[in-house]
Scaffold this motif. Sequence first.
Motif, short mmCIF file in Angstrom:
data_model
loop_
_atom_site.label_atom_id
_atom_site.label_comp_id
_atom_site.label_asym_id
_atom_site.label_seq_id
_atom_site.Cartn_x
_atom_site.Cartn_y
_atom_site.Cartn_z
N PHE A 221 0.91 -1.22 0.13
CA PHE A 221 0.01 -0.21 0.10
C PHE A 221 0.81 1.36 0.01
O PHE A 221 2.04 1.11 0.49
N LEU A 222 0.18 2.21 -0.66
CA LEU A 222 1.01 3.53 -0.52
C LEU A 222 0.02 4.67 0.55
O LEU A 222 -1.07 4.46 0.36
N GLY A 223 0.58 5.43 1.18
CA GLY A 223 -0.17 6.29 2.19
C GLY A 223 0.46 7.57 2.24
O GLY A 223 1.53 8.09 1.53
N GLU A 224 -0.37 8.73 2.67
CA GLU A 224 0.23 9.73 3.09
C GLU A 224 -0.05 10.54 4.30
O GLU A 224 -1.10 10.22 4.81
N ARG A 225 0.81 11.37 4.69
CA ARG A 225 0.32 12.09 6.09
C ARG A 225 -0.57 12.97 6.02
O ARG A 225 -0.58 14.12 5.16
N ILE A 226 -1.62 12.97 6.69
CA ILE A 226 -2.56 14.05 6.74
C ILE A 226 -2.69 14.72 8.10
O ILE A 226 -3.67 15.71 8.18
N ALA A 227 -2.14 14.31 9.20
CA ALA A 227 -2.16 14.81 10.55
C ALA A 227 -0.76 14.25 11.06
O ALA A 227 -0.11 13.31 10.69
N PRO A 228 -0.27 14.99 12.31
CA PRO A 228 0.86 14.51 13.01
C PRO A 228 0.90 13.12 13.28
O PRO A 228 2.00 12.45 13.12
N MET A 229 -0.13 12.53 13.64
CA MET A 229 -0.22 11.08 14.03
C MET A 229 -1.09 10.22 13.06
O MET A 229 -1.53 9.20 13.36
N LEU A 230 -1.41 10.82 11.74
CA LEU A 230 -2.57 9.96 11.04
C LEU A 230 -1.94 10.08 9.45
O LEU A 230 -1.54 10.96 8.97
N ALA A 231 -2.27 8.60 8.84
CA ALA A 231 -1.84 8.59 7.53
C ALA A 231 -3.24 7.90 7.06
O ALA A 231 -3.94 7.14 7.43
N LYS A 232 -3.28 8.32 5.71
CA LYS A 232 -4.33 7.89 4.53
C LYS A 232 -3.60 6.97 3.82
O LYS A 232 -2.66 7.28 3.13
N LEU A 233 -4.67 5.92 3.26
CA LEU A 233 -4.16 5.10 2.28
C LEU A 233 -4.54 5.42 0.84
O LEU A 233 -5.68 6.04 0.79
N ARG A 234 -3.59 5.88 -0.09
CA ARG A 234 -3.76 6.38 -1.41
C ARG A 234 -4.09 5.16 -2.31
O ARG A 234 -4.95 5.25 -3.37
N VAL A 235 -3.27 4.24 -2.14
CA VAL A 235 -3.18 2.93 -3.15
C VAL A 235 -3.34 1.68 -1.94
O VAL A 235 -2.46 1.56 -1.29
N SER A 236 -4.19 0.75 -2.27
CA SER A 236 -4.12 -0.30 -1.30
C SER A 236 -4.41 -1.68 -2.06
O SER A 236 -5.17 -1.95 -3.22
N GLY A 237 -3.36 -2.57 -1.67
CA GLY A 237 -3.38 -3.90 -2.38
C GLY A 237 -4.79 -4.61 -2.02
O GLY A 237 -5.16 -4.34 -1.25
N THR A 238 -4.95 -5.88 -2.90
CA THR A 238 -6.24 -6.59 -2.88
C THR A 238 -6.46 -7.35 -1.45
O THR A 238 -7.58 -7.43 -0.91
N HIS A 239 -5.17 -7.55 -0.84
CA HIS A 239 -5.14 -8.22 0.64
C HIS A 239 -5.77 -7.53 1.57
O HIS A 239 -6.73 -7.86 2.52
N LEU A 240 -5.65 -6.41 1.54
CA LEU A 240 -6.10 -5.36 2.73
C LEU A 240 -7.45 -5.24 2.51
O LEU A 240 -8.38 -5.04 3.40
N ASN A 241 -7.96 -5.09 1.15
CA ASN A 241 -9.36 -4.77 0.91
C ASN A 241 -10.14 -6.22 1.18
O ASN A 241 -11.21 -5.89 1.69
N GLU A 242 -9.53 -7.29 1.21
CA GLU A 242 -10.21 -8.51 1.63
C GLU A 242 -10.32 -8.53 3.01
O GLU A 242 -11.35 -9.39 3.65
#
Length: 238
Positions: free
Chosen positions: A62-83
């Motif tokens: 997966f790929l993610g980005e920082r949106i707050a000091p202690m929080l990250a959001k996923l931008r791209v997610s592999g199928t295993h995480l979705n499952e």
Amino acid sequence: MFGLGGSGEGVVSMTEREKERRLAPLRLIESYWHGLLGADGLAPLRSQIDPRGIESALEYAFLGERIAPMLAKLRVSGTHLNELMGLDMAGMPLSTLITPEDREQLGAAVSKLFSEGLEIRLRLVAEEGFGKGRLTGDMLLLPLRSDLGDMSRMIGGLVTHGRLGRTPRRFRIESISMRKPGQAPIMPAPLPAPVAAREPLLGLAESQAPYRTIRTPKAPRETGKRPPYLRLIISNDD
């Protein structure tokens, strides 16, 4: 284990072999990331990541980005995480995968990843219940820089061992280790104290302020007096 004799020579641990096979996607992601590190250990740019370099691990990545000091959001997610979650995780916070009581621990580790460029490894155990049997996991988090040069991106992977069962599957954190690239792991004991209230959303900017407790001021007690800005006006024009 299988052996060829009583001396122990030629003994093959099937448990270790299975562990190596299960962790292979994380090792591939890690080795690819290390290959992109600068000579001074500077984290790679997000734009340097080529999916073909980790093709056999993409379903766990997966790929993610920082949106707050202690929080990250996923931008791209592999199928295993979705499952695991029973939904498309792209656009969701990374903390969605973690049980509520352990999200502050994850947040503290994510903060270290972005502020100090640490490699983060988490050992996870899923919640159990009806239709949800034993399931363990290993997560890897590695820092990336945006095209502007700030440490606000990440690449990671999550592999699990056990039957998926009913979804969603959220995980408790069993252990966390951190390290600078090329150094021995650092076992946080304890993790940095969490803030009492979430800090304002700062986009992709990185906060350098130390951890602090935010106290909410007490509301003034009722005194029964009129507010000073209210006045009684009497008109004798009638």
